[in-house]
Design a protein around this motif. Structure first.
Motif, mmCIF file in Angstrom:
data_model
loop_
_atom_site.group_PDB
_atom_site.id
_atom_site.type_symbol
_atom_site.label_atom_id
_atom_site.label_comp_id
_atom_site.label_asym_id
_atom_site.label_seq_id
_atom_site.Cartn_x
_atom_site.Cartn_y
_atom_site.Cartn_z
ATOM 1 N N PHE A 86 0.806 -1.216 0.000
ATOM 2 C CA PHE A 86 0.000 0.000 0.000
ATOM 3 C C PHE A 86 0.842 1.270 0.000
ATOM 4 N N HIS A 87 2.136 1.158 -0.214
ATOM 5 C CA HIS A 87 2.999 2.326 -0.099
ATOM 6 C C HIS A 87 4.056 2.308 -1.207
ATOM 7 N N PRO A 88 3.707 2.750 -2.432
ATOM 8 C CA PRO A 88 4.650 2.709 -3.555
ATOM 9 C C PRO A 88 5.938 3.489 -3.300
ATOM 10 N N ALA A 89 5.855 4.595 -2.568
ATOM 11 C CA ALA A 89 7.055 5.397 -2.317
ATOM 12 C C ALA A 89 8.081 4.606 -1.518
ATOM 13 N N ARG A 90 7.623 3.834 -0.536
ATOM 14 C CA ARG A 90 8.548 3.007 0.233
ATOM 15 C C ARG A 90 9.162 1.907 -0.636
ATOM 16 N N ASN A 91 8.376 1.356 -1.554
ATOM 17 C CA ASN A 91 8.931 0.346 -2.466
ATOM 18 C C ASN A 91 10.017 0.950 -3.348
ATOM 19 N N THR A 92 9.805 2.191 -3.777
ATOM 20 C CA THR A 92 10.821 2.867 -4.586
ATOM 21 C C THR A 92 12.114 3.039 -3.802
ATOM 22 N N TRP A 190 3.019 -0.703 -14.385
ATOM 23 C CA TRP A 190 2.772 -0.616 -15.819
ATOM 24 C C TRP A 190 1.671 -1.576 -16.251
ATOM 25 N N GLY A 191 1.744 -2.830 -15.826
ATOM 26 C CA GLY A 191 0.709 -3.792 -16.193
ATOM 27 C C GLY A 191 -0.661 -3.389 -15.687
ATOM 28 N N ALA A 192 -0.726 -2.830 -14.472
ATOM 29 C CA ALA A 192 -2.006 -2.394 -13.914
ATOM 30 C C ALA A 192 -2.558 -1.190 -14.678
ATOM 31 N N ARG A 193 -1.687 -0.316 -15.146
ATOM 32 C CA ARG A 193 -2.162 0.847 -15.913
ATOM 33 C C ARG A 193 -2.729 0.414 -17.268
ATOM 34 N N VAL A 194 -2.102 -0.580 -17.887
ATOM 35 C CA VAL A 194 -2.647 -1.105 -19.146
ATOM 36 C C VAL A 194 -4.006 -1.748 -18.901
ATOM 37 N N LEU A 195 -4.145 -2.461 -17.787
ATOM 38 C CA LEU A 195 -5.435 -3.051 -17.427
ATOM 39 C C LEU A 195 -6.470 -1.960 -17.176
ATOM 40 N N GLN A 196 -6.071 -0.890 -16.524
ATOM 41 C CA GLN A 196 -6.987 0.220 -16.266
ATOM 42 C C GLN A 196 -7.553 0.781 -17.568
ATOM 43 N N GLU A 197 -6.713 0.904 -18.579
ATOM 44 C CA GLU A 197 -7.173 1.422 -19.871
ATOM 45 C C GLU A 197 -8.283 0.553 -20.450
ATOM 46 N N ALA A 198 -8.184 -0.755 -20.240
ATOM 47 C CA ALA A 198 -9.161 -1.687 -20.808
ATOM 48 C C ALA A 198 -10.427 -1.786 -19.967
ATOM 49 N N ASN A 245 -1.669 4.212 -4.293
ATOM 50 C CA ASN A 245 -1.264 2.838 -4.572
ATOM 51 C C ASN A 245 -2.104 2.257 -5.708
ATOM 52 N N ILE A 246 -1.968 0.971 -5.950
ATOM 53 C CA ILE A 246 -2.612 0.356 -7.114
ATOM 54 C C ILE A 246 -4.127 0.505 -7.113
ATOM 55 N N LEU A 247 -4.748 0.602 -5.933
ATOM 56 C CA LEU A 247 -6.195 0.765 -5.870
ATOM 57 C C LEU A 247 -6.649 2.102 -6.441
ATOM 58 N N GLY A 248 -5.748 3.064 -6.473
ATOM 59 C CA GLY A 248 -6.103 4.354 -7.047
ATOM 60 C C GLY A 248 -6.392 4.303 -8.534
ATOM 61 N N LEU A 249 -6.015 3.210 -9.190
ATOM 62 C CA LEU A 249 -6.256 3.074 -10.632
ATOM 63 C C LEU A 249 -7.661 2.600 -10.955
ATOM 64 N N LEU A 255 -8.385 -5.232 -3.188
ATOM 65 C CA LEU A 255 -7.092 -5.891 -3.126
ATOM 66 C C LEU A 255 -7.038 -6.833 -1.938
ATOM 67 N N LEU A 256 -6.729 -8.103 -2.203
ATOM 68 C CA LEU A 256 -6.510 -9.091 -1.148
ATOM 69 C C LEU A 256 -5.018 -9.365 -1.044
ATOM 70 N N THR A 257 -4.472 -9.249 0.162
ATOM 71 C CA THR A 257 -3.057 -9.520 0.364
ATOM 72 C C THR A 257 -2.809 -9.924 1.803
ATOM 73 N N SER A 258 -1.646 -10.493 2.055
ATOM 74 C CA SER A 258 -1.288 -10.916 3.407
ATOM 75 C C SER A 258 0.108 -10.411 3.740
ATOM 76 N N GLY A 259 0.363 -10.243 5.025
ATOM 77 C CA GLY A 259 1.664 -9.760 5.448
ATOM 78 C C GLY A 259 1.701 -9.520 6.943
ATOM 79 N N SER A 260 2.501 -8.557 7.350
ATOM 80 C CA SER A 260 2.677 -8.239 8.758
ATOM 81 C C SER A 260 2.592 -6.729 8.946
ATOM 82 N N VAL A 261 2.333 -6.326 10.169
ATOM 83 C CA VAL A 261 2.299 -4.906 10.507
ATOM 84 C C VAL A 261 3.562 -4.581 11.285
ATOM 85 N N GLU A 262 4.370 -3.666 10.738
ATOM 86 C CA GLU A 262 5.611 -3.242 11.383
ATOM 87 C C GLU A 262 5.647 -1.724 11.436
#
Length: 302
Positions: A86-92, A190-198, A245-249, A255-262
């Motif tokens: 949920f945080h593209p800036a941190r991934n960058t 990129w793949g999600a943006r192409v999907l958004q167009e469709a 994040n990707i949901l903004g498209l 979005l279903l995902t799993s992980g941890s809270v840190e």
């Protein structure tokens, strides 16, 4: 689900290079054909790279689209890399850390090459030969670090989601549902943006990401999206009105995902390393069964 996880998580568990992706797409199309499913590709090309996503079903007719990234990340020599769904800036920032570390190691490999090849023309033929051969391993390591290489195990990113999508594509018989395996989903949107167009604004888009393991499951969604059948007691329900994040498209994105809270952030651990080998098969099967019930009735409510 075990057979799908074994096939897409182990046999075809690397989908980083062009050849690895082509092999995966060939097998996925073959599997869809065996179950009478229509397939086509979404492709794009720029100066540096290309994209090829696989569409299963009729995307124009569907009112519900299930999507996940099928490409897998490159391995990181730097340990402890985190993925933030949920945080593209941190991934960058994480990508930047990996790149700098790999550049540092590549530069370190060039130092012995420089020393070995210094005054190369002044050496005898035998000296040139042994020094040239001694420099080759350092050059090979540096080249590999600069080019990148496939992570060996990728259960969370993103083989578990691919296994669920392929199982659903085989078992859900509903023309109102389409499935998309997106390329270029690990390193960018990129793949999600192409999907958004469709997809436009009207389709419900259910995104699957990082389903193999993690202490917490999250159903994240845009405000007003219908998450009925896609949430369980004990899961986190996170709503977004506006987001980067990707949901903004997708105006009806889920979005279903799993992980941890840190430290207040939702993270996926062990990505881009050999540690991405855990899978909660019982929960993965539950997610598949939950999704199938939702998709079987999609577009058929009276």
């Amino acid at each position: 689900m075990k057979d799908k996880m074994m096939f897409y998580g182990v046999t075809l568990g690397k989908r980083y290079t062009r050849g690895q992706k082509e092999l995966f797409l060939e097998e996925a199309v073959k599997a869809c054909g065996e179950h009478g499913r229509r397939t086509c590709f979404q492709t794009r090309q720029n100066r540096l790279s290309g994209l090829c996503s696989l569409v299963i079903g009729d995307l124009d007719q569907a009112d519900t689209v299930v999507a996940c990234a099928y490409d897998t990340p490159g391995a990181s020599v730097l340990p402890g890399i985190r993925y933030y769904p949920f945080h593209p800036a941190r991934n960058t920032r994480e990508e930047g850390r990996v790149l700098l570390f790999h550049l540092f190691l590549a530069a370190a490999c060039f130092l012995p090459v420089f020393l070995l090849l210094k005054d190369f023309t002044a050496l005898s033929m035998g000296g040139r030969l042994w020094r040239g051969l001694a420099a080759l391993p350092f050059l090979a390591v540096a080249w590999r670090l600069l080019q990148g290489f496939a992570n060996p195990v990728n259960f969370n990113r993103n083989s578990a989601a691919v296994a669920v999508v392929m199982k659903l594509a085989e078992t859900v018989d509903n023309p109102q549902v389409a499935f998309v395996l997106m390329d270029r989903g690990c390193s960018s949107l990129w793949g999600a943006r192409v999907l958004q167009e469709a997809c436009g604004e009207e389709k419900t888009v259910i995104l699957l990401d990082g389903l193999a393991a993690g202490e917490k499951m999250v159903t994240a969604h845009r405000k007003g999206a219908d998450i009925s059948g896609l949430w369980r007691e004990g899961w986190i329900d996170k709503e977004y009105e506006e987001t980067q994040n990707i949901l903004g498209l997708f105006s009806k994105g889920i979005l279903l995902t799993s992980g941890s809270v840190e430290k207040g952030q939702f993270v996926v651990r062990h990505t881009r390393s050999r540690g991405d080998r855990e899978v909660d098969m019982e929960r993965l099967t539950e997610i598949y069964e939950m999704m199938k019930k939702r998709l079987d009735r999609a577009g058929r409510e009276i």
